[in-house]
Motif scaffolding. Sequence first.
Motif, PDB file in Angstrom:
ATOM      1  N   ARG A 167      35.334  40.536  22.791  1.00  0.00           N
ATOM      2  CA  ARG A 167      36.262  41.413  21.832  1.00  0.00           C
ATOM      3  C   ARG A 167      35.116  41.564  20.696  1.00  0.00           C
ATOM      4  NH1 ARG A 167      41.600  41.278  21.997  1.00  0.00           N
ATOM      5  NH2 ARG A 167      42.387  39.365  23.262  1.00  0.00           N
ATOM      6  N   ASP A 169      32.005  42.598  21.339  1.00  0.00           N
ATOM      7  CA  ASP A 169      31.037  43.571  21.782  1.00  0.00           C
ATOM      8  C   ASP A 169      31.888  45.039  22.036  1.00  0.00           C
ATOM      9  OD1 ASP A 169      29.348  41.755  22.431  1.00  0.00           O
ATOM     10  OD2 ASP A 169      30.008  41.380  24.474  1.00  0.00           O
ATOM     11  N   THR A 170      31.174  45.820  21.100  1.00  0.00           N
ATOM     12  CA  THR A 170      31.794  47.069  20.888  1.00  0.00           C
ATOM     13  C   THR A 170      31.015  48.354  21.511  1.00  0.00           C
ATOM     14  OG1 THR A 170      30.788  47.604  18.688  1.00  0.00           O
ATOM     15  CG2 THR A 170      33.151  46.510  18.859  1.00  0.00           C
ATOM     16  N   ARG A 233      36.799  49.434  25.705  1.00  0.00           N
ATOM     17  CA  ARG A 233      34.995  49.594  25.850  1.00  0.00           C
ATOM     18  C   ARG A 233      34.910  50.843  26.791  1.00  0.00           C
ATOM     19  NH1 ARG A 233      32.323  44.987  25.938  1.00  0.00           N
ATOM     20  NH2 ARG A 233      30.332  46.392  25.707  1.00  0.00           N
TER      21      ARG A 233
END
Length: 308
Positions: A167, A169-170, A233
């Motif tokens: 979560r 990591d964008t 993502r």
Amino acid sequence: MSRYVLTGTTGRLGSRTLRSILEKKLISPADLVISSSNPAHVPPIAQQHGVEIRSGNYTDPESLRSAFAGADVLFLMSHPDPGVQRVEFHRNAIETARDVGISTVVYSSMMFGGETGLTSVIGIQQGHIRTARYLAQSGMDHVIVRQGIYAQAWGYYAGFQSGVFRRADTQPLEWVIPHDAAIAWAALDELGEGNAAILADYRSHLGQTLRLTGPRATTISEIARLVESRTGRAVNLRLVGKQEAVRYHKERQSVPPWSFPYLEENWSAMYDGLQDGEGEVVDPLLGHLLGRPATGIEEMADELFVLQ
């Protein structure tokens, strides 16, 4: 009644085949023997059902003689060596099986090689092709089971993706592969169930090559869309050709440096065969064996692509 010797039960597919046999009571535990190069790692369910476990190693024919003794049917899981050396190990097993009186070999192959599996440019398929030919010349009864490509292994084909989506990591995901590829992905649990059913009724399949696949062929680009829809993502899928893909993964050490030669000799070259449709064959047999529709990667998306 036949007595079976099972190999490969510590692996992902072999362990599921064993579990399905025992849980569904398809073959009596008294009629099963497990041959393993690492008996301590055989799944506990074998001991729970009183299955005899013996030490047997494909590289040591003498150990196989003891492990195979008294059996009628050999379930031969392919050796994990990705090259043609596996043929030598398979030959050891087949010849030993014949010597000790085993009459039938059920061999676990792969679903590369298009319709027949006997013509392929994919390196890992060559050992399977040679083993199939050796079996045909052996004079033994045999069944060849071509296993569908595991849906759980999708990340390998998408450029060594871990399959873990956090979560926090964008940033967009970078997937770099030589070409797009369509594969009839199959669920591991269902392959195990299908293999168990084949073994329990092996006489109905003698002389046949069976194909176990998912219900449709799905491309890497379609998997990218599934990942985006489930995780939020963005996926940047780059189709860059073999040379650039190898360079990219070497620079980022997507695989350990010791395996860099594998990138060029096997991984990148595999996409030539996939581009020619070697992974796209769909066969309804697995669904028939299961008694329900086989599961594809689309149906597994909520399980495979999860934010953590």
